[in-house]
Enzyme design. Structure first.
Site, short mmCIF file in Angstrom:
data_model
loop_
_atom_site.label_atom_id
_atom_site.label_comp_id
_atom_site.label_asym_id
_atom_site.label_seq_id
_atom_site.Cartn_x
_atom_site.Cartn_y
_atom_site.Cartn_z
N HIS A 118 -9.54 2.69 -0.65
CA HIS A 118 -8.09 2.47 -0.54
C HIS A 118 -7.54 2.06 -1.91
CE1 HIS A 118 -4.23 1.47 0.77
NE2 HIS A 118 -4.48 0.62 1.76
N HIS A 148 -2.73 7.80 6.72
CA HIS A 148 -2.97 6.54 6.01
C HIS A 148 -4.43 6.15 6.19
CE1 HIS A 148 -1.93 2.82 4.07
NE2 HIS A 148 -2.26 2.10 5.12
N CYS A 164 0.80 -1.23 0.00
CA CYS A 164 0.00 0.00 0.00
C CYS A 164 0.83 1.27 0.00
CB CYS A 164 -0.93 0.01 1.21
SG CYS A 164 -1.67 -1.58 1.58
#
Length: 644
Positions: A380, A342, A207
């Site tokens: 995401h 995040h 990620c």
């Protein structure tokens, strides 16, 4: 013989002393070189639900739009009904509005066969790189042989896996399966397409891949491995299997909404997209008169190490990284004004991240530190998540506005809110300058599932822009607009997009519009120039050109070929050395420059506009002539459908 030896030794000693002095100077200069701010001079994106430009993306953020929605109908065609209808995690996601199989293969020198065997992620990344260069004011075909670096983040190889499944049933082996799907080719193919000769590096840290890529790009610039860099990442949701695998980690939301920092947070939702930024050292950007959106003050990367598990966030490692980066950025005592977290919306990850921030930020800080995350808007984006947050933070600094966070109603009980100076904005608000911190600052965090953490600090860039030149010029002056495409059909698409833009922004400054459009366009076979004194006249000529499908009728103010040039300019030696500043006194010089371009002369547009102090604004990108290359749905999908 001995005399010659003495001379040789003396010469060697002299050279050695010179080399020592050179190295000492390099060492002395090194600290300054490694801390010089990096200028963000361009950016481009393709994000969910039509947020396909920085302008559209910013409008979505400012208006707090929810960009998560159902799976596109085309992608449902070959997914078993039971797989997606009964699985809550597959109901919605952050999906691109465009057809991800679309690609302008001729523009990027792909054969049809090569295009269909190439991962759509690689194809999308190429297109967004093209648009980022245009946004920075560089013709995408004008950097061949340059020391430009490309740093790309990616993490999923679903297309390669699907091709492998197809090969098992077809025994159809193709060399393009390697060049079209190997991770190294994501950056390598882009370098080839644009002719870059700086580093080409692909990164997979899950990620955090795209933010790590931006960190690598900054280090490449600081170490003079490249003079300009493109950095970003891409992520496409090509198979439901990955979603099912992620759901087994218990990190996905059953209602497909990312409720970061909220008491109701129950996981993240998957999304797709691509973002690319163009970077230069600040001194080089100023020298080259590049547009500057914001500055990178410091970057850093570390690893969680021995955490509670290989996929579990580690607060101490995050704290160590943030302290180091804040110290390098000169904000260790106060921290940044805004943090793009995040913030995946998981019950474990969010409290760890926010409580770590609370421990680091000073309790005595007078101004609130705002915290948000773009994941609440569009999910995401995994390998592209970091660059999405980076572009959001850059735009927030540029516009001096902090977008509100979606799905934040009840603060998480696992966060020590009463001990903090942080605030999650529920509504979009004006970003007030801090009286103590000077320039506005923003920080971006991206923590990979792999344990690799990245953090970057940005600072706003402010400069007094000169007044528009148009105000000091003859109101009847004609402004040139050059259009080029591979064929007349593609040329029409450029005109249509530009006409729509001019109609939307009729009060745009003509000098800035002309400069911004002309300086960023690649050259193709078809070349045209439109001359107009204002947006009204420009729109009339554009609409006339669009309506003339035969492309044979003369249109006043439009040069379509040498035959449309004024008689005195045909087949003559044009003043190729003419510069924009000279045309203020003699506009005929500018006509000669553009007439020469129509007749095939190569013009260095950066050199032409040098010294003009014209302001770069966002203009429509090149309109790709896309065709659909959907190999998997067309072949493997048909076979799978027959087996049911």
């Amino acid at each position: 013989m001995k005399k010659n030896s003495r001379i040789d030794r003396a010469e060697i000693l002299k050279l050695a002393i010179e080399e020592i002095q050179r190295l000492k100077k390099k060492v002395n200069d090194y600290p300054n070189a490694s801390t010089e701010p990096i200028a963000i001079i361009g950016m481009a994106c393709r994000f969910p639900k039509g947020a396909s430009t920085p302008g559209k993306f910013w409008a979505s953020l400012k208006n707090q739009e929810d960009l998560v929605g159902p799976i596109p109908e085309k992608r449902l065609a070959f997914i078993p009904v039971d797989t997606w209808k009964k699985n809550p995690y597959l109901q919605e996601g952050g999906y691109l509005k465009e057809d991800i199989a679309a690609f302008d293969h001729r523009l990027f020198r792909f054969s049809p066969r090569e295009a269909e065997r190439t991962d759509p992620q690689q194809r999308l990344f190429l297109k967004v790189c093209w648009e980022a260069l245009e946004n920075a004011g560089y013709p995408p075909d004008g950097l061949r042989g340059s020391k430009t670096g490309i740093y790309a983040g990616i993490m999923l190889m679903e297309y390669m896996q699907q091709l492998a499944a197809y090969r098992k049933i077809s025994h159809d082996f193709d060399p393009y399966d390697i060049s079209g799907n190997g991770f190294s080719f994501l950056s390598g193919r882009a370098a080839y397409a644009f002719g870059f000769q700086g580093p080409a590096i692909t990164t997979d840290t899950a990620c955090s891949s795209s933010l790590v890529s931006i960190d690598r790009a900054c280090k490449g610039l600081w170490m003079d491995e490249c003079s300009m860099a493109l950095a970003g990442g891409v992520n496409l949701l090509l198979s439901p299997e990955s979603t099912l695998l992620f759901s087994s980690l218990d990190i996905l939301s059953k209602d497909c909404r990312c409720k970061s920092f909220d008491a109701a947070a129950n996981g993240t939702v998957r999304g797709e997209g691509c973002g690319v930024v163009v970077l230069k050292k600040l001194s080089h950007a100023l020298r080259d008169k590049d547009p500057i959106h914001a500055l990178i003050k410091a970057t850093g990367v570390n690893q969680s190490g021995l955490a509670a598990g290989p996929t579990v966030p580690h607060g101490p490692a995050q704290a160590l990284l943030l302290k180091e980066v804040w110290s390098k950025a000169g904000i260790a005592d106060i921290g940044p004004d805004y943090i793009e977290a995040h913030g995946t919306g998981t019950e474990i990850g969010d409290p760890i991240e926010l409580n770590t921030l609370i421990q680091l930020l000073p309790k005595h800080r007078k101004n609130k530190v705002f915290v948000g995350t773009v994941k609440t808007n569009m999910g995401h984006l995994e390998a592209a998540a970091g660059v999405a947050g980076f572009i959001k933070a850059t735009l927030a600094l540029k516009h001096k506005i902090i977008p509100g966070n979606l799905h934040f109603n009840t603060p998480s009980p696992h966060v020590n809110w009463d001990q903090s100076c942080i605030e999650v904005p529920q509504h979009t608000l004006a970003w007030q300058a801090s009286s103590t911190a000077g320039m506005r600052t923003a920080a971006i965090s991206s923590f990979g599932l792999s344990g690799t953490n990245a953090h970057i600090v940005l600072e706003e860039y402010s400069t007094e822009m000169p007044a528009a030149l148009e105000k000091h010029m003859d109101e009847n002056r004609k402004w040139p607009f050059r259009f080029s495409a591979r064929n007349t059909a593609a040329l029409q698409q450029q005109w249509i997009a530009f006409a729509s833009f001019v109609q939307t922004y009729p009060n745009v400054q003509m000098d800035a519009l002309s400069f911004s459009h002309n300086s960023s366009r690649a050259d193709f076979k078809e070349k045209t120039v439109i001359w107009a004194k204002d947006s009204h006249e420009l729109l009339i000529i554009l609409n006339a050109a669009i309506a003339d499908k035969t492309a044979v009728h003369p249109i006043k103010g439009l040069w379509r070929n040498s035959g449309d040039l004024p008689q005195e300019m045909r087949n003559t030696a044009h003043k190729e050395t003419g510069h924009f500043m000279e045309t203020q006194q003699n506009t005929a010089l500018e006509q000669h420059v553009f007439a020469g371009w129509i007749e095939g002369e190569k013009i260095d547009w950066k050199a032409y506009y040098k010294g003009s102090n014209l302001r770069k604004i966002d203009v429509p990108n090149y309109q790709f002539s896309d065709k659909i290359f959907d190999f998997i749905s067309g072949k493997l999908g048909v076979w799978q459908h027959r087996q049911r």
